[in-house]
Write a protein that holds these residues in place. Structure first.
Motif, PDB file in Angstrom:
ATOM      1  N   PHE A 209      12.155  86.206 115.229  1.00  0.00           N
ATOM      2  CA  PHE A 209      13.573  86.184 114.878  1.00  0.00           C
ATOM      3  C   PHE A 209      14.423  86.062 116.136  1.00  0.00           C
ATOM      4  O   PHE A 209      15.380  85.288 116.174  1.00  0.00           O
ATOM      5  N   MET A 210      14.082  86.817 117.177  1.00  0.00           N
ATOM      6  CA  MET A 210      14.827  86.760 118.449  1.00  0.00           C
ATOM      7  C   MET A 210      14.806  85.339 119.021  1.00  0.00           C
ATOM      8  O   MET A 210      15.830  84.813 119.442  1.00  0.00           O
ATOM      9  N   ARG A 211      13.649  84.722 119.035  1.00  0.00           N
ATOM     10  CA  ARG A 211      13.539  83.362 119.581  1.00  0.00           C
ATOM     11  C   ARG A 211      14.337  82.369 118.744  1.00  0.00           C
ATOM     12  O   ARG A 211      14.993  81.475 119.274  1.00  0.00           O
ATOM     13  N   SER A 212      14.285  82.539 117.433  1.00  0.00           N
ATOM     14  CA  SER A 212      15.030  81.662 116.535  1.00  0.00           C
ATOM     15  C   SER A 212      16.540  81.797 116.760  1.00  0.00           C
ATOM     16  O   SER A 212      17.260  80.796 116.851  1.00  0.00           O
ATOM     17  N   GLU A 213      17.006  83.039 116.846  1.00  0.00           N
ATOM     18  CA  GLU A 213      18.441  83.277 117.085  1.00  0.00           C
ATOM     19  C   GLU A 213      18.873  82.700 118.431  1.00  0.00           C
ATOM     20  O   GLU A 213      19.937  82.107 118.537  1.00  0.00           O
ATOM     21  N   TYR A 214      18.038  82.867 119.447  1.00  0.00           N
ATOM     22  CA  TYR A 214      18.368  82.333 120.765  1.00  0.00           C
ATOM     23  C   TYR A 214      18.452  80.799 120.703  1.00  0.00           C
ATOM     24  O   TYR A 214      19.381  80.202 121.242  1.00  0.00           O
ATOM     25  N   ALA A 215      17.484  80.181 120.037  1.00  0.00           N
ATOM     26  CA  ALA A 215      17.472  78.715 119.925  1.00  0.00           C
ATOM     27  C   ALA A 215      18.714  78.210 119.202  1.00  0.00           C
ATOM     28  O   ALA A 215      19.287  77.188 119.565  1.00  0.00           O
ATOM     29  N   GLU A 216      19.144  78.953 118.189  1.00  0.00           N
ATOM     30  CA  GLU A 216      20.296  78.539 117.386  1.00  0.00           C
ATOM     31  C   GLU A 216      21.633  78.845 118.065  1.00  0.00           C
ATOM     32  O   GLU A 216      22.555  78.036 118.022  1.00  0.00           O
ATOM     33  N   LYS A 217      21.745  80.016 118.696  1.00  0.00           N
ATOM     34  CA  LYS A 217      23.051  80.484 119.182  1.00  0.00           C
ATOM     35  C   LYS A 217      23.183  80.592 120.695  1.00  0.00           C
ATOM     36  O   LYS A 217      24.269  80.875 121.201  1.00  0.00           O
ATOM     37  N   GLY A 218      22.061  80.442 121.414  1.00  0.00           N
ATOM     38  CA  GLY A 218      22.135  80.511 122.869  1.00  0.00           C
ATOM     39  C   GLY A 218      22.144  81.919 123.432  1.00  0.00           C
ATOM     40  O   GLY A 218      22.272  82.105 124.636  1.00  0.00           O
ATOM     41  N   THR A 219      21.978  82.922 122.579  1.00  0.00           N
ATOM     42  CA  THR A 219      21.859  84.311 123.016  1.00  0.00           C
ATOM     43  C   THR A 219      21.087  85.082 121.951  1.00  0.00           C
ATOM     44  O   THR A 219      21.070  84.678 120.791  1.00  0.00           O
TER      45      THR A 219
END
Length: 105
Positions: free
Chosen positions: A52-62
């Motif tokens: 989930f963390m990696r997905s959120e980072y990929a989508e939002k940049g943080t």
């Protein structure tokens, strides 16, 4: 710039040990980073948060804050602190190979 070696690969990290470029991260590195941080073994619940963390980072940049993580990851805040006792968002981000989320001290 400091470096760390995980799964036989040297990667650039910050002074706090966060990856400077998430593209260097591989799933094989996560258990080593987790052990270094006092978490062993990584369970399916840990992996749910890491992905989930990696997905959120990929989508939002943080990476998400603890509150956002608790609201949107499908893992309660109480369970996040059980899984990642020394600060869920910060520790999960480190294991997931993404930069430290904004707002984490």
């Amino acid at each position: 710039m400091p470096t760390a070696t995980y799964a036989g690969t040297e990667v650039p990290v910050t002074d706090e040990g966060f990856f400077t470029d998430p593209a260097y991260w591989t799933e094989q590195m996560a258990p080593e980073i987790a052990r270094e941080s006092g978490i062993d073994p990584l369970t399916a619940e840990h992996w749910k948060v890491i992905e989930f963390m990696r997905s959120e980072y990929a989508e939002k940049g943080t990476g998400p804050t603890v509150r956002a993580l608790g609201r949107t990851s499908g893992v309660s805040i109480k369970d996040l602190y059980r899984l990642f006792p020394k600060g869920p968002a910060k520790l999960a981000a480190k294991i997931a190979g993404i930069p430290k989320p904004r707002g984490c001290i």
